[in-house]
Design an enzyme around this catalytic site. Structure first.
Site, PDB file in Angstrom:
ATOM      1  N   ILE A  23      69.762   3.228   2.813  1.00 53.64           N
ATOM      2  CA  ILE A  23      70.771   4.121   2.247  1.00 53.64           C
ATOM      3  C   ILE A  23      70.171   5.463   1.862  1.00 53.64           C
ATOM      4  O   ILE A  23      70.795   6.515   2.049  1.00 53.64           O
ATOM      5  CB  ILE A  23      71.442   3.419   1.048  1.00 53.64           C
ATOM      6  CG1 ILE A  23      72.256   2.220   1.554  1.00 53.64           C
ATOM      7  CG2 ILE A  23      72.326   4.378   0.270  1.00 53.64           C
ATOM      8  CD1 ILE A  23      72.557   1.180   0.516  1.00 53.64           C
ATOM      9  N   ASP A  24      68.950   5.459   1.328  1.00 52.67           N
ATOM     10  CA  ASP A  24      68.317   6.705   0.910  1.00 52.67           C
ATOM     11  C   ASP A  24      68.081   7.613   2.114  1.00 52.67           C
ATOM     12  O   ASP A  24      68.394   8.803   2.080  1.00 52.67           O
ATOM     13  CB  ASP A  24      66.988   6.394   0.213  1.00 52.67           C
ATOM     14  CG  ASP A  24      66.606   7.444  -0.819  1.00 52.67           C
ATOM     15  OD1 ASP A  24      67.438   8.322  -1.115  1.00 52.67           O
ATOM     16  OD2 ASP A  24      65.483   7.376  -1.345  1.00 52.67           O
ATOM     17  N   ASP A  25      67.521   7.055   3.189  1.00 50.80           N
ATOM     18  CA  ASP A  25      67.328   7.846   4.400  1.00 50.80           C
ATOM     19  C   ASP A  25      68.649   8.377   4.928  1.00 50.80           C
ATOM     20  O   ASP A  25      68.747   9.532   5.343  1.00 50.80           O
ATOM     21  CB  ASP A  25      66.667   6.984   5.484  1.00 50.80           C
ATOM     22  CG  ASP A  25      65.153   7.007   5.373  1.00 50.80           C
ATOM     23  OD1 ASP A  25      64.532   7.870   6.002  1.00 50.80           O
ATOM     24  OD2 ASP A  25      64.600   6.161   4.649  1.00 50.80           O
TER      25      ASP A  25
ATOM     26  N   GLU B 158      69.924  11.361   2.933  1.00 50.23           N
ATOM     27  CA  GLU B 158      69.157  12.580   3.180  1.00 50.23           C
ATOM     28  C   GLU B 158      69.338  13.094   4.611  1.00 50.23           C
ATOM     29  O   GLU B 158      69.310  14.310   4.848  1.00 50.23           O
ATOM     30  CB  GLU B 158      67.671  12.342   2.882  1.00 50.23           C
ATOM     31  CG  GLU B 158      67.356  12.141   1.402  1.00 50.23           C
ATOM     32  CD  GLU B 158      67.649  13.375   0.556  1.00 50.23           C
ATOM     33  OE1 GLU B 158      67.612  14.496   1.087  1.00 50.23           O
ATOM     34  OE2 GLU B 158      67.916  13.213  -0.651  1.00 50.23           O
TER      35      GLU B 158
ATOM     36  N   HIS C 272      70.872  10.724  -4.828  1.00 56.37           N
ATOM     37  CA  HIS C 272      70.900  11.323  -3.490  1.00 56.37           C
ATOM     38  C   HIS C 272      72.248  11.097  -2.810  1.00 56.37           C
ATOM     39  O   HIS C 272      72.772  11.976  -2.125  1.00 56.37           O
ATOM     40  CB  HIS C 272      69.778  10.737  -2.632  1.00 56.37           C
ATOM     41  CG  HIS C 272      68.409  11.189  -3.040  1.00 56.37           C
ATOM     42  ND1 HIS C 272      67.260  10.484  -2.752  1.00 56.37           N
ATOM     43  CD2 HIS C 272      67.995  12.283  -3.735  1.00 56.37           C
ATOM     44  CE1 HIS C 272      66.211  11.124  -3.227  1.00 56.37           C
ATOM     45  NE2 HIS C 272      66.634  12.217  -3.834  1.00 56.37           N
TER      46      HIS C 272
END
Length: 536
Positions: free
Chosen positions: A228-230, A233, A306
């Site tokens: 999810i973080d990738d 971003e 994020h």
């Protein structure tokens, strides 16, 4: 392996990285294979008292509590289970393990795109009779060569690589610095990111079976575990990019798929984790083997921030229920001292560098007391040289929070937080920017020998402690202290300062423009002069 997915001790109750290790190791622990080690490869230096005097037993947890009860239950079950002379279920489970492993090998030969499950899967298949010439095995060994680094007589294997993460952050830095989206470099990177979107299912579908894929992974190849973080971003990068003509439709479609996928992966507490949904069943951490590192993948403030920033910058109204839940989650996660815990970066400086820009993008009133408390924490922890630094020890010792030699990446995170809170003309911000300018090398990059990325934070299981345990105390021998695993991102030292400096220049230009429009020529000249002095 035979338990249904929803069962309390199903493999899907463990984090993706732990699951990838536990499944193949179940074969090793069941068969208990032995391989002779040539004398020249012996590791007797790891046995200070000698092999014969080494106690290999696992100590029972002290006291009468849940870990001790689980430990006793495990011992009793194992003693009874191992005495069963005929056990057809073991063979069925073993076959399921093998199929599970084979189904999850990636195109580059890896498992999960990271080194530990990769090695354990090869060991498990070897134990089960797969020779080294088998296509799965040869692909796995070939891929490991690509992860290895040889320098002189030294040889090591990287824990993981981060091409997608690095690329999307670099795109943001270049675009925010003024490079137009039509620049060939940005156009090429945008196209590469669009092509890397994962459009097949993975283990995340166990908790979200109706959700369509749309995420990105951290590595070149990791279809089973987009994170999810990738994805957040990457979307923030793609919004700044552009592809020629009708091809740009693929970029827009990729963003749309990602927004739907991330929405469907939100946890019940309002936050987002990394790879799974609602993977926060704390009882599994009581198992005896859970001292190897993180077993769970719960929500974290940095990932959630994020995601909030992504939706806000894509034009989503933050009064929508799911974004309000995310906002409330972030408010709950603030530490008493005003900071936020950094799950994937070291540590509270990283948390602040993620949360405050996310809140600002969501339209939060940045004059509120809780924001001011966060900024005061940053100002209080600024180093005399103007930079910020924090060591990995802050995960197990509260006295080390925000303490450490200044680094380029951590200074950039602090500047991003200050700018988000409206401190663009504050002395702390100017000093931080000056630190980055003064320490930049002639080639344009920065030197950063310290580890500022986090894999496993490493703290006492279930809690963050007030100080490091001392020799002889419970926890010092690893009975309660979980393993720490840190990451040195070689591009962090350049990417984050680029983003921070670009935002500083933009905020300063806006402030100068406002001052000019208010006919306050004196203030405008002063602000312009400060910007020129710092940025040259």
């Amino acid at each position: 392996m035979l338990l249904p997915d929803w069962a309390p001790l199903s493999i899907y109750r463990f984090a993706s990285w732990a699951r990838g290790c536990i499944v193949p190791l179940s074969i090793v622990l069941s068969r208990r294979p032995v391989r002779p080690v040539p004398p020249e490869h012996a590791i007797d230096e790891l046995f200070p008292e000698g092999r014969s005097r080494t106690d290999y037993s696992v100590p029972s947890p002290p006291g009468f509590n849940l870990p001790r009860l689980v430990h006793l239950a495990e011992q009793a079950f194992e003693n009874s289970y191992s005495r069963i002379p005929f056990n057809p279920l073991r063979k069925i489970a073993e076959r399921k393990v093998i199929d599970w492993i084979l189904d999850r090998q990636e195109e580059d030969g890896s498992w999960g795109g990271i080194q530990p499950p990769w090695v354990y899967s090869l060991i498990a298949l070897s134990v089960c009779g797969f020779d080294n010439e088998h296509p799965t095995m040869s692909r796995g060994f070939e891929g490991l060569d690509g992860f290895s680094i040889q320098k002189g007589d030294g040889w090591t294997i990287q824990g993981c690589i981060s091409p997608v993460w690095d690329t999307c952050l670099i795109v943001q830095g270049l675009a925010e610095s003024g490079l137009p989206p039509t620049d060939p470099m940005l156009e090429s990177a945008t196209r590469w990111l669009v092509d890397k979107q994962i459009l097949v299912g993975g283990d995340w579908q166990v908790q979200a079976p109706q959700l369509q894929p749309g995420g990105w992974a951290f590595e070149f190849h990791n279809n089973c575990y987009p994170d999810i973080d990738d994805t957040a971003e990457v979307v923030l990068a793609l919004r700044l990019g552009k592809l020629p003509g009708a091809e740009d439709r693929s970029r827009a479609d990729a963003i749309s798929r990602a927004l739907i996928w991330i929405h469907g992966m939100q946890n019940k507490d309002g936050g987002w984790a990394s790879f799974d949904k609602d993977n926060n069943h704390g009882y599994v951490t009581a198992l005896t083997f859970s001292d190897f590192g993180e077993l769970l993948d719960p929500s974290s403030a940095d990932v959630t921030a994020h995601v909030l920033e992504m939706y806000a910058k894509l034009g989503y109204k933050t009064d929508q229920r799911f974004l309000q839940q995310a906002y409330r989650y972030l408010r709950r996660e603030q530490e008493e001292d005003g900071s936020w815990f950094g799950r994937w970066g070291v540590n509270y400086v990283y948390g602040l560098g993620a949360v405050l820009p996310g809140l600002e993008a969501a339209g939060e009133n940045m004059q509120q007391p809780y924001i001011r408390r966060a900024i005061q924490w940053l100002i209080d922890h600024q180093n005399p040289d103007g930079g910020w630094g924090e060591s990995c020890a802050s995960y197990i010792d509260s006295a080390q929070r925000g303490v450490g030699p200044s680094t380029a990446s951590q200074t950039a995170w602090a500047i991003m937080a200050l700018l988000a809170a409206g401190y663009d003309d504050d002395q702390a911000t100017h000093r931080g920017v000056s630190y980055l300018v003064d320490t930049q090398l002639a080639e344009g990059n920065w030197d950063e020998p310290y580890f500022t990325g986090t894999g496993f934070p490493g703290y006492l299981k279930g809690e963050r402690v007030d100080r490091v345990p001392q020799p002889g105390e419970r926890g010092f021998q690893g009975e309660e202290l979980s393993a720490g695993f840190m990451i040195n991102y070689h591009l962090y030292r350049n990417t984050w300062p680029l983003i921070a400096l670009a935002r500083y220049r933009q905020r300063t230009a806006q402030r100068v423009s406002r001052a000019k429009s208010q006919s306050n020529g004196h203030q405008a000249v002063q602000a312009e002069g400060r910007c020129s002095t710092i940025l040259g």
